[in-house]
Design a protein around this motif. Sequence first.
Motif, PDB file in Angstrom:
ATOM      1  N   LEU A   1     -36.997  -2.855 -48.810  1.00 51.94           N
ATOM      2  CA  LEU A   1     -35.951  -3.295 -49.423  1.00 51.94           C
ATOM      3  C   LEU A   1     -35.899  -4.854 -49.634  1.00 51.94           C
ATOM      4  N   LYS A   2     -35.473  -6.004 -48.603  1.00 50.06           N
ATOM      5  CA  LYS A   2     -35.900  -7.166 -47.976  1.00 50.06           C
ATOM      6  C   LYS A   2     -37.117  -8.205 -48.986  1.00 50.06           C
ATOM      7  N   ASN A   3     -37.872  -7.380 -48.555  1.00 49.59           N
ATOM      8  CA  ASN A   3     -38.883  -7.890 -49.295  1.00 49.59           C
ATOM      9  C   ASN A   3     -39.429  -7.326 -50.780  1.00 49.59           C
ATOM     10  N   PHE A   4     -38.861  -6.363 -50.951  1.00 48.15           N
ATOM     11  CA  PHE A   4     -39.417  -6.116 -52.936  1.00 48.15           C
ATOM     12  C   PHE A   4     -37.936  -6.671 -53.163  1.00 48.15           C
TER      13      PHE A   4
ATOM     14  N   SER B  56     -32.608 -12.009 -58.684  1.00 49.71           N
ATOM     15  CA  SER B  56     -31.628 -12.064 -56.439  1.00 49.71           C
ATOM     16  C   SER B  56     -32.099 -13.640 -56.326  1.00 49.71           C
ATOM     17  N   LEU B  57     -31.349 -14.032 -56.090  1.00 47.47           N
ATOM     18  CA  LEU B  57     -31.170 -15.296 -55.077  1.00 47.47           C
ATOM     19  C   LEU B  57     -32.568 -15.811 -54.615  1.00 47.47           C
ATOM     20  N   ALA B  58     -32.756 -17.371 -55.045  1.00 48.03           N
ATOM     21  CA  ALA B  58     -34.852 -17.706 -53.420  1.00 48.03           C
ATOM     22  C   ALA B  58     -34.277 -17.511 -52.550  1.00 48.03           C
ATOM     23  N   SER B  59     -34.557 -17.242 -52.018  1.00 45.99           N
ATOM     24  CA  SER B  59     -34.350 -17.681 -49.804  1.00 45.99           C
ATOM     25  C   SER B  59     -34.122 -19.099 -49.345  1.00 45.99           C
ATOM     26  N   SER B  60     -34.171 -19.693 -50.505  1.00 49.06           N
ATOM     27  CA  SER B  60     -33.844 -21.124 -50.307  1.00 49.06           C
ATOM     28  C   SER B  60     -32.787 -21.375 -50.347  1.00 49.06           C
ATOM     29  N   GLN B  61     -31.661 -20.451 -51.376  1.00 50.56           N
ATOM     30  CA  GLN B  61     -30.472 -20.316 -52.099  1.00 50.56           C
ATOM     31  C   GLN B  61     -29.603 -18.750 -50.829  1.00 50.56           C
ATOM     32  N   ALA B  62     -30.102 -18.618 -50.568  1.00 44.70           N
ATOM     33  CA  ALA B  62     -29.757 -17.350 -49.322  1.00 44.70           C
ATOM     34  C   ALA B  62     -30.115 -18.236 -48.202  1.00 44.70           C
ATOM     35  N   SER B  63     -29.827 -19.568 -47.591  1.00 50.01           N
ATOM     36  CA  SER B  63     -30.524 -20.006 -46.280  1.00 50.01           C
ATOM     37  C   SER B  63     -31.717 -18.833 -44.910  1.00 50.01           C
TER      38      SER B  63
ATOM     39  N   LEU C 240     -28.701  -7.192 -48.563  1.00 53.64           N
ATOM     40  CA  LEU C 240     -27.902  -8.192 -49.395  1.00 53.64           C
ATOM     41  C   LEU C 240     -28.577  -9.818 -49.428  1.00 53.64           C
ATOM     42  N   ARG C 241     -28.067  -9.806 -48.675  1.00 54.61           N
ATOM     43  CA  ARG C 241     -28.483 -11.381 -48.570  1.00 54.61           C
ATOM     44  C   ARG C 241     -29.911 -11.894 -49.837  1.00 54.61           C
ATOM     45  N   LYS C 242     -31.185 -10.968 -49.598  1.00 57.18           N
ATOM     46  CA  LYS C 242     -32.119 -11.063 -49.686  1.00 57.18           C
ATOM     47  C   LYS C 242     -32.106 -10.830 -51.234  1.00 57.18           C
ATOM     48  N   ASN C 243     -31.644  -9.643 -51.544  1.00 55.76           N
ATOM     49  CA  ASN C 243     -32.077  -8.698 -52.812  1.00 55.76           C
ATOM     50  C   ASN C 243     -30.777  -8.432 -52.969  1.00 55.76           C
ATOM     51  N   SER C 244     -29.841 -10.248 -53.635  1.00 56.37           N
ATOM     52  CA  SER C 244     -28.613 -10.271 -53.884  1.00 56.37           C
ATOM     53  C   SER C 244     -28.354  -8.745 -55.628  1.00 56.37           C
ATOM     54  N   GLN C 245     -29.516  -8.595 -55.834  1.00 54.28           N
ATOM     55  CA  GLN C 245     -29.172  -7.496 -57.729  1.00 54.28           C
ATOM     56  C   GLN C 245     -29.042  -6.271 -56.907  1.00 54.28           C
ATOM     57  N   LEU C 246     -29.070  -5.622 -55.157  1.00 56.67           N
ATOM     58  CA  LEU C 246     -28.490  -4.673 -55.240  1.00 56.67           C
ATOM     59  C   LEU C 246     -27.104  -4.581 -54.711  1.00 56.67           C
ATOM     60  N   ALA C 247     -26.749  -6.156 -54.390  1.00 56.06           N
ATOM     61  CA  ALA C 247     -25.557  -6.112 -54.218  1.00 56.06           C
ATOM     62  C   ALA C 247     -24.317  -4.736 -54.207  1.00 56.06           C
TER      63      ALA C 247
ATOM     64  N   ASP D 298     -24.342 -19.419 -64.944  1.00 58.22           N
ATOM     65  CA  ASP D 298     -25.547 -18.283 -65.434  1.00 58.22           C
ATOM     66  C   ASP D 298     -25.163 -17.234 -66.502  1.00 58.22           C
ATOM     67  N   GLU D 299     -24.495 -16.789 -67.632  1.00 58.85           N
ATOM     68  CA  GLU D 299     -23.826 -15.741 -68.217  1.00 58.85           C
ATOM     69  C   GLU D 299     -23.946 -13.973 -67.693  1.00 58.85           C
ATOM     70  N   ASP D 300     -25.727 -14.185 -67.462  1.00 62.36           N
ATOM     71  CA  ASP D 300     -25.764 -12.528 -67.125  1.00 62.36           C
ATOM     72  C   ASP D 300     -24.878 -12.440 -66.351  1.00 62.36           C
ATOM     73  N   GLU D 301     -25.511 -13.325 -64.775  1.00 59.45           N
ATOM     74  CA  GLU D 301     -25.240 -13.362 -63.463  1.00 59.45           C
ATOM     75  C   GLU D 301     -23.332 -12.717 -63.453  1.00 59.45           C
ATOM     76  N   GLU D 302     -23.052 -13.588 -64.474  1.00 62.92           N
ATOM     77  CA  GLU D 302     -21.093 -13.651 -64.853  1.00 62.92           C
ATOM     78  C   GLU D 302     -20.703 -12.253 -65.055  1.00 62.92           C
ATOM     79  N   ASP D 303     -21.542 -11.470 -66.189  1.00 64.73           N
ATOM     80  CA  ASP D 303     -21.425 -10.262 -66.810  1.00 64.73           C
ATOM     81  C   ASP D 303     -21.402  -9.166 -65.630  1.00 64.73           C
ATOM     82  N   ASP D 304     -22.578  -9.803 -64.650  1.00 69.23           N
ATOM     83  CA  ASP D 304     -22.556  -8.513 -63.735  1.00 69.23           C
ATOM     84  C   ASP D 304     -21.698  -8.718 -62.272  1.00 69.23           C
TER      85      ASP D 304
END
Length: 1327
Positions: free
Chosen positions: A539-542, A547-554, A608-615, A685-691
């Motif tokens: 889940l962390k790698n696929f 999802s947020l880029a790695s740099s954004q997720a620190s 969650l931090r690496k794959n933010s769409q699964l939040a 990001d409008e799509d993200e805001e809808d989510d």
Amino acid sequence: MEKIILLSEGEDVNKLQEHLNSIKGNELTSLITQTAVKGKSIGDLLRAILRGSSFAERECVKRQLLVYKHCIQLCESGDLKLEVVSEIIGLLMLETQQLPATSLAELASLYVDNIKEGNLANGKSLELFPTILTALATKETVTYGKGQLSGEEYKKQLINSLCSSRWDPRSVIHLTAMFRDVPVTVDELQFIVEKILRMMFKLDLQEIPPLVYQLLLLSAKGCKKNVLEGILSYFNEQDKQQKEEQKNSGSMDLEVTSIPHDQLRHIEGTVIIHIVFAIKLDQDLGRELVKTLKGDVTKVLYPFNIALVLSVARIHRFQEQIIDFLKSAIIKSFKDVQLKQGSKFIQELVLESFSISEAILETVKNSVFGWDHVTQGLVELGFILMDSFGPKPGPFGKSESGHSILKTPTQQACALGAKILLETFRVHEPIRTEILEQVLNRVITKATSPVTHFIDLFSDIVVSAPMILLDSSSKVIEAFDQLSYLPISTVQSLLKAVQPLLKVSMSLRDSLILVLRKAMFSSQLDARKSAVAGFLLLLKNFKVLGSLASSQASQSVPSSQIQVDIHSRYNASANEAFCLEILGSLRRCLCQQADVRLMLYEGFYDVLRKNSQLANSIIQTVLSQLRRYYEPEQDLLPPIKLEGCIVAQGDQILLHEPLAHLLSCAVHCLLWQKEHSCLVRDRGDEDEEDDEEDDAGLHEELEAILESLTRRMIKSELEDFELDKSADFSMSSGVGVKNNIYAVLVMGVYEVLIEYNFRCSNYSKNNFEDVIRLFNCYHKLTEILKEKLGKSKTSNKSPRSLLSFGFVSTLLKALFRDNTQSREESLSVLRSNNDFMRYAVGVALQKIQQLEESGQVDGPECQNLEKCFKDLCKLTRVLLWRYSAVPSTVEEIGKKDKGKTISILCLEALLRSFSTVQSRYSNKMDQFLCTIGPSETEEGGKDLNATEKTAFYIRQFQRSLVNQLNGGEDDFNSKEAQLLVNILTLLSRQLEPSSSQFVQMLSWTIKITKECSLEDPLLCKGLLSLMFSLHVLYKSPVSVLREFAQNIHSQLGDIDQDVEVEKQFDFGIVNLKTAAPTATLLVLAQVGRILDEVDWLISKQKEQLSQRKTVTEDAMETQMQPDATEKAICLQLGTLLTVLHELVQTALPPGSCVDTLLREISKLYTILTSLVKYYIHIYTYQLGHFPSRFEKLVKLSGSHLTPQCYNFITYVQSDSLTGGGEKKKKKKKDEATSSVSAKMLRETRAIPNLIFSIEQYEKFLIHLSKKSKVNLMQYMKLSTSRDFRINAATLEAALQEQEGVENDMQQNRMSEETEESQEPKKKRRKK
């Protein structure tokens, strides 16, 4: 020609002889030449000529010699075919025995002259020369000049002349082959071999393999050692020259033409094959090779030699001993380097340094040039090093920690084995499958042993050559099938290592998923935990698109050469479906054991931090699980249902739901999602805001639950949880176990709510008041637990805190360093609670300690080492400021408060921080020191380098220690002083011994030990250990040891009570309370270390003796002069003698001090014996003589140590066996002490060993006296301790006592006799 042949076929030889006599010499030679060039009937012609010249007449002898000389010249001309030459030489060899001695001598001289002049470059006629020499040796007399010699002596003269002359390099190979057939003595053979070996350096490189081949054939006669040493030295010199040329390749000096690198390696490979083949045929040659290398371990530190022995190791007979020898040589090399690094004394004497790691890795690089015979040995050596020197299982199944500042020799050997295998895997394709198979086999089969080093190697292989590894993916798939049977730690490490391959190989990913699904339904707990670990990794790698880029997720992605976009293979919907399917599998874990759930809760945040769409899916899962244990009725207390968190299995009560970890997971996911929403709004990001709007309901519900929990947990009393003071907390009853589980869960919930309310507070006073109320509830429960568990025998260790590492650093910064005016009032709520402040620092200490021990901490981002390092830097910066700003003496502790002060806790945490960075982040120490210090605007925040930064912190802690030592007894805190000394010890390791800061540190430490009179043994031990550890890197501490020994002697007194010891107070730290055992044992430990160094130097000197044996007479005078090493050895031993001279006269208390002293004296005499043997060896081989310093050393040992040793033995035995029996009042106590001492005396072998060592020393001194013609025994007193000893003073006292008793008895007897004689008289008078 036809007539000569026709006449030879007849029976009348006289006619043939007459015909030959009629032919002139030049005509005969022309005839032979013409016939030989045509290649027809040359054999018949020569046979006919020699048959007609077989008489002893002068003409016949002259004609024979003419034919031989001409044929030799003809063969060397190069005009004849090879088969014609062979026929001519063969025929001449048959007739050689018939030649007279004079002809043989002339022919031999002809050969010698031709060789000297270089006329035999062709070498075809040399086959005849051995036959001539053999025939010559059989002659009784040979005319030589004006005299006569025997044939054997003449042959020796010829060989001597031949080997003393200059050879044409083109003829060396032919001459070597020729000498194989010459019968020679051992001395002659050695002379020949030395000549050939000298000529090797004049030959072209292409001519070396055939010459080596001939030399190996020649070694069948003898001189195997000379041949092998010559070959090894030649190639070692070539490698050395090439390395120097590579170093100087940047310079403009191109006068020396270098040998092509690849050409040299191919030649070396061919020579190795020749030697291995020769050893297979002649095993004595192999034994000689092993013996040669074992005699001088430094010889193996060359790439060619290592390649050779590894090739020979393929021969079964030599395999075991060669591998064992290499293992011992490698570990010895690392130990020597470690010894040199830790001693300035050794560094000054031993300048050259050999790196066996570089040599072996150079061999791996060289093996690319067709050295297939070496690769198998390299692989075997690599695995043997990793198996033998890898981490060993520690107590209770825990592996030994492999993290230290300076790796031990065994750890370095293990790391070398891994490097060998990694480099071999990179450069040799045929061997890759075998290496990978063996690595994975060890990971799978060694369940009881640590396999971290093999997993690290596998990870390095994956990172360095991922595409190459895919060719052997079947081996990885086979390993996946065993995941269910492996420990969870091994599974996690293995999956992390294989992670880069999963991104590029569908077959690997599909195989892993299949295995994980099976493991999810396994009956074994570890298998199900392995399945959870694997699914979380996927889940962390696929990532789902968006999802947020790695740099954004620190979070930094692990380094890899793979650059693959996973979405090029899977579309967005397929990837999302894949991840949701895995989440569905993981939801099944929510009804399994607590360990499985715990792993799931700890992993959700990283997913969650690496794959933010699964939040949304993750938070929904966590929230639905949380609802099961949350009481929705707002008026009911407590707000959590603890009954469902435990389960009964038979008589046992077990944790079923780790509720606090579940709540922690929910809190961190919620807080991260809030931060993520802010980032989305900032990006627009409008799509993200809808989510986000879709997720708002979940967030609001979760926030409402957390707020309700906070409010109701504050209102709840301990009685609501059935955890009041009257509750049973004993671990022996089911109720007690249940209450303990409840207590831990409730404490965890309080901690999670504390973190949540602080982070959501925005520095609001009301929220901080809630934090304090929550803490008060938490603190009340912990106090009850301490009180209850303190009375029981169970462990009083508090459970791990659920506060995250990052939050702890934020909290401490707010408590100690936040000076913002607007926050002052709200933060005062927290700062006014001393228990909360101490709790915060205590949690920081616990987290740092966990990071040091395991390399990670509990909580979110626990495996992100970079994040942990940043949090550690922030935390250390705050702790350092707090300790420096608020001295411990200023703090006030309430009467009821028995805990440590905040300053002491800060200091403990600082010690752990420095230790953690040195062990876990040693390569980032400079960055750490620069980060934790003051900024450039603050005092001391100038732009300094690492050494100056270290010195800056050292000065800070030095001031604190001085303040402690100079304060009064009431202000002195022993614990704080010890912590300061430990921190100074850690920081001092970062200083360069050559720097001025290091010298200042040493001077300060010596000053402290001289000026401060401390009676605290632990603090004394810390300061002295620090001083000695610094001193040994600056110069040898023998002179300081002598002063310490004099101080100890002065404090404890002499073994002879009548002797008054001169009072010395050089070191104030040595007093009655610290002299023994603390100072004495530390001094003796340093004595033992220096003795080990001297012993190592003597061993080095002995190794060099073999080289000095072969030195030429011209260099003998320089070798006879005593070198600096011998001088240093004598000086060190002389000073140590004076140290032990003081201690052996000291009235040491019985126990460890006495035993250690006796052992060190025995070691000293053993090393003195070793030095004596060294000089005996020198005199035996006439390599020199001992210096005058050695004679003084012997004199000193005889006058200052040996007699005192016997007095000390007498003191020890008399004190142990008779001490304390004089006073009747203390009779029982004395008898008990005496019996214990007697038992110790019987059990120890120190005294017999010491006496044996002294006698061995004196024995070899006698041998050396005979060899050197110098009477060294004049300084030695005859030994008086053996199996028994007669003490003259004691004997005289006993005799006087016995005489007194006899006198008393005699007087009594006389008085009785007098009385008896008088009584009858009285009776007679009465009658």
